[in-house]
Design a protein around this motif. Sequence first.
Motif, PDB file in Angstrom:
ATOM      1  N   ALA A 120      11.392  -2.215  -0.036  1.00  0.00           N
ATOM      2  CA  ALA A 120      11.043  -1.960  -1.432  1.00  0.00           C
ATOM      3  C   ALA A 120      12.191  -1.201  -2.083  1.00  0.00           C
ATOM      4  O   ALA A 120      12.653  -0.199  -1.558  1.00  0.00           O
ATOM      5  N   MET A 121      12.631  -1.701  -3.212  1.00  0.00           N
ATOM      6  CA  MET A 121      13.786  -1.140  -3.904  1.00  0.00           C
ATOM      7  C   MET A 121      13.345  -0.277  -5.093  1.00  0.00           C
ATOM      8  O   MET A 121      14.046  -0.166  -6.091  1.00  0.00           O
ATOM      9  N   THR A 122      12.205   0.335  -4.977  1.00  0.00           N
ATOM     10  CA  THR A 122      11.634   1.132  -6.048  1.00  0.00           C
ATOM     11  C   THR A 122      12.577   2.257  -6.448  1.00  0.00           C
ATOM     12  O   THR A 122      13.159   2.909  -5.588  1.00  0.00           O
ATOM     13  N   ALA A 123      12.727   2.458  -7.744  1.00  0.00           N
ATOM     14  CA  ALA A 123      13.620   3.509  -8.261  1.00  0.00           C
ATOM     15  C   ALA A 123      12.855   4.396  -9.222  1.00  0.00           C
ATOM     16  O   ALA A 123      12.020   3.913  -9.997  1.00  0.00           O
ATOM     17  N   PHE A 124      13.152   5.687  -9.178  1.00  0.00           N
ATOM     18  CA  PHE A 124      12.476   6.677 -10.016  1.00  0.00           C
ATOM     19  C   PHE A 124      13.480   7.516 -10.790  1.00  0.00           C
ATOM     20  O   PHE A 124      14.649   7.613 -10.419  1.00  0.00           O
ATOM     21  N   ALA A 125      12.979   8.143 -11.833  1.00  0.00           N
ATOM     22  CA  ALA A 125      13.757   9.129 -12.587  1.00  0.00           C
ATOM     23  C   ALA A 125      12.864  10.325 -12.877  1.00  0.00           C
ATOM     24  O   ALA A 125      11.653  10.189 -13.003  1.00  0.00           O
ATOM     25  N   TRP A 126      13.479  11.485 -12.948  1.00  0.00           N
ATOM     26  CA  TRP A 126      12.793  12.717 -13.320  1.00  0.00           C
ATOM     27  C   TRP A 126      13.511  13.314 -14.505  1.00  0.00           C
ATOM     28  O   TRP A 126      14.709  13.174 -14.638  1.00  0.00           O
ATOM     29  N   GLY A 127      12.756  14.024 -15.303  1.00  0.00           N
ATOM     30  CA  GLY A 127      13.382  14.747 -16.402  1.00  0.00           C
ATOM     31  C   GLY A 127      13.225  14.095 -17.739  1.00  0.00           C
ATOM     32  O   GLY A 127      12.763  13.024 -17.919  1.00  0.00           O
ATOM     33  N   THR A 130       2.208   8.966  -6.265  1.00  0.00           N
ATOM     34  CA  THR A 130       2.525  10.335  -5.854  1.00  0.00           C
ATOM     35  C   THR A 130       3.710  10.898  -6.633  1.00  0.00           C
ATOM     36  O   THR A 130       3.674  12.043  -7.084  1.00  0.00           O
ATOM     37  N   VAL A 131       4.746  10.100  -6.828  1.00  0.00           N
ATOM     38  CA  VAL A 131       5.912  10.548  -7.611  1.00  0.00           C
ATOM     39  C   VAL A 131       5.505  10.797  -9.058  1.00  0.00           C
ATOM     40  O   VAL A 131       5.867  11.811  -9.653  1.00  0.00           O
ATOM     41  N   GLU A 132       4.743   9.868  -9.626  1.00  0.00           N
ATOM     42  CA  GLU A 132       4.351  10.012 -11.026  1.00  0.00           C
ATOM     43  C   GLU A 132       3.382  11.175 -11.243  1.00  0.00           C
ATOM     44  O   GLU A 132       3.318  11.734 -12.333  1.00  0.00           O
ATOM     45  N   ALA A 133       2.677  11.583 -10.191  1.00  0.00           N
ATOM     46  CA  ALA A 133       1.791  12.751 -10.275  1.00  0.00           C
ATOM     47  C   ALA A 133       2.554  14.052 -10.019  1.00  0.00           C
ATOM     48  O   ALA A 133       2.023  15.137 -10.247  1.00  0.00           O
ATOM     49  N   GLY A 134       3.775  13.939  -9.510  1.00  0.00           N
ATOM     50  CA  GLY A 134       4.550  15.136  -9.185  1.00  0.00           C
ATOM     51  C   GLY A 134       4.036  15.866  -7.968  1.00  0.00           C
ATOM     52  O   GLY A 134       4.193  17.078  -7.846  1.00  0.00           O
ATOM     53  N   LYS A 143       7.243  15.711 -12.398  1.00  0.00           N
ATOM     54  CA  LYS A 143       6.654  14.376 -12.462  1.00  0.00           C
ATOM     55  C   LYS A 143       7.747  13.349 -12.727  1.00  0.00           C
ATOM     56  O   LYS A 143       8.519  13.474 -13.664  1.00  0.00           O
ATOM     57  N   GLY A 144       7.770  12.321 -11.877  1.00  0.00           N
ATOM     58  CA  GLY A 144       8.755  11.262 -12.051  1.00  0.00           C
ATOM     59  C   GLY A 144       8.164  10.078 -12.778  1.00  0.00           C
ATOM     60  O   GLY A 144       6.970  10.021 -13.058  1.00  0.00           O
ATOM     61  N   ARG A 145       9.017   9.132 -13.084  1.00  0.00           N
ATOM     62  CA  ARG A 145       8.566   7.880 -13.682  1.00  0.00           C
ATOM     63  C   ARG A 145       9.262   6.729 -12.964  1.00  0.00           C
ATOM     64  O   ARG A 145      10.397   6.861 -12.522  1.00  0.00           O
ATOM     65  N   THR A 146       8.574   5.624 -12.858  1.00  0.00           N
ATOM     66  CA  THR A 146       9.105   4.455 -12.162  1.00  0.00           C
ATOM     67  C   THR A 146      10.045   3.701 -13.089  1.00  0.00           C
ATOM     68  O   THR A 146       9.679   3.358 -14.214  1.00  0.00           O
ATOM     69  N   PRO A 149       0.815  -1.224   0.000  1.00  0.00           N
ATOM     70  CA  PRO A 149       0.000   0.000   0.000  1.00  0.00           C
ATOM     71  C   PRO A 149       0.851   1.279   0.000  1.00  0.00           C
ATOM     72  O   PRO A 149       0.525   2.238  -0.696  1.00  0.00           O
ATOM     73  N   PHE A 150       1.939   1.263   0.751  1.00  0.00           N
ATOM     74  CA  PHE A 150       2.793   2.452   0.763  1.00  0.00           C
ATOM     75  C   PHE A 150       3.528   2.601  -0.563  1.00  0.00           C
ATOM     76  O   PHE A 150       3.602   3.696  -1.115  1.00  0.00           O
ATOM     77  N   GLU A 151       4.063   1.510  -1.074  1.00  0.00           N
ATOM     78  CA  GLU A 151       4.792   1.591  -2.344  1.00  0.00           C
ATOM     79  C   GLU A 151       3.866   2.033  -3.471  1.00  0.00           C
ATOM     80  O   GLU A 151       4.254   2.857  -4.313  1.00  0.00           O
ATOM     81  N   ASP A 152       2.640   1.522  -3.506  1.00  0.00           N
ATOM     82  CA  ASP A 152       1.665   1.965  -4.515  1.00  0.00           C
ATOM     83  C   ASP A 152       1.411   3.465  -4.395  1.00  0.00           C
ATOM     84  O   ASP A 152       1.363   4.184  -5.396  1.00  0.00           O
ATOM     85  N   TRP A 153       1.224   3.936  -3.156  1.00  0.00           N
ATOM     86  CA  TRP A 153       1.020   5.371  -2.923  1.00  0.00           C
ATOM     87  C   TRP A 153       2.233   6.165  -3.398  1.00  0.00           C
ATOM     88  O   TRP A 153       2.095   7.206  -4.049  1.00  0.00           O
ATOM     89  N   LEU A 154       3.417   5.684  -3.080  1.00  0.00           N
ATOM     90  CA  LEU A 154       4.644   6.384  -3.455  1.00  0.00           C
ATOM     91  C   LEU A 154       4.756   6.510  -4.972  1.00  0.00           C
ATOM     92  O   LEU A 154       5.033   7.589  -5.498  1.00  0.00           O
ATOM     93  N   ILE A 155       4.523   5.424  -5.673  1.00  0.00           N
ATOM     94  CA  ILE A 155       4.597   5.457  -7.137  1.00  0.00           C
ATOM     95  C   ILE A 155       3.576   6.432  -7.703  1.00  0.00           C
ATOM     96  O   ILE A 155       3.897   7.269  -8.553  1.00  0.00           O
TER      97      ILE A 155
END
Length: 109
Positions: A102-109, A43-47, A88-91, A35-41
Motif C-alpha cells: 500500500a502506497m498510502t501517503a499522509f500529511a500533517w499540519g 488512526t492517522v486522521e484521528a491523531g 491529526k493527519g490527512r490522507t 483492513p490494515f490500510e483502513d485502520w491506518l488511515i
Amino acid sequence: DEGVLIVGSGSATHNLRDFRGTSRLGDPPKPYVKPFEDWLIETVEAGDAEALAGYERAPEGLRNHPTPEHFLPIFVPLGAALAAGAGKGRTLHRSTTYGIIAMTAFAWG
C-alpha cells in the motif's frame, strides 16, 4: 513557519515474504491489506499516536509488517506534527502495487 518539509518514507503495508515473485504490478490488494490500510488511515486522521505505536495489534498488523522498519518512518513526521501541535493527519494518496504494498501517503499540519 520556516518552510520545512519533513518526510517519512516507508510503506503503509510491506510484506515482501508474500511477494516472492508471485505478485504482479496490477494485482488487486490481498485480502489482508485493506483492513490494515483502513485502520491506518482512520488512526492517522484521528491523531491517535498511541494506537500507531501499537500497530502490531491493528487488524492484520503483523501480517502487513512482519518487521517494523517500513512502518517506523511514519513516526518522524508524526512526531514533528505533534511537537507543532498538529497531530491529526490527512490522507493525500491511496493505492496498492503488486497487491501487497500500500502506497498510502499522509500529511500533517
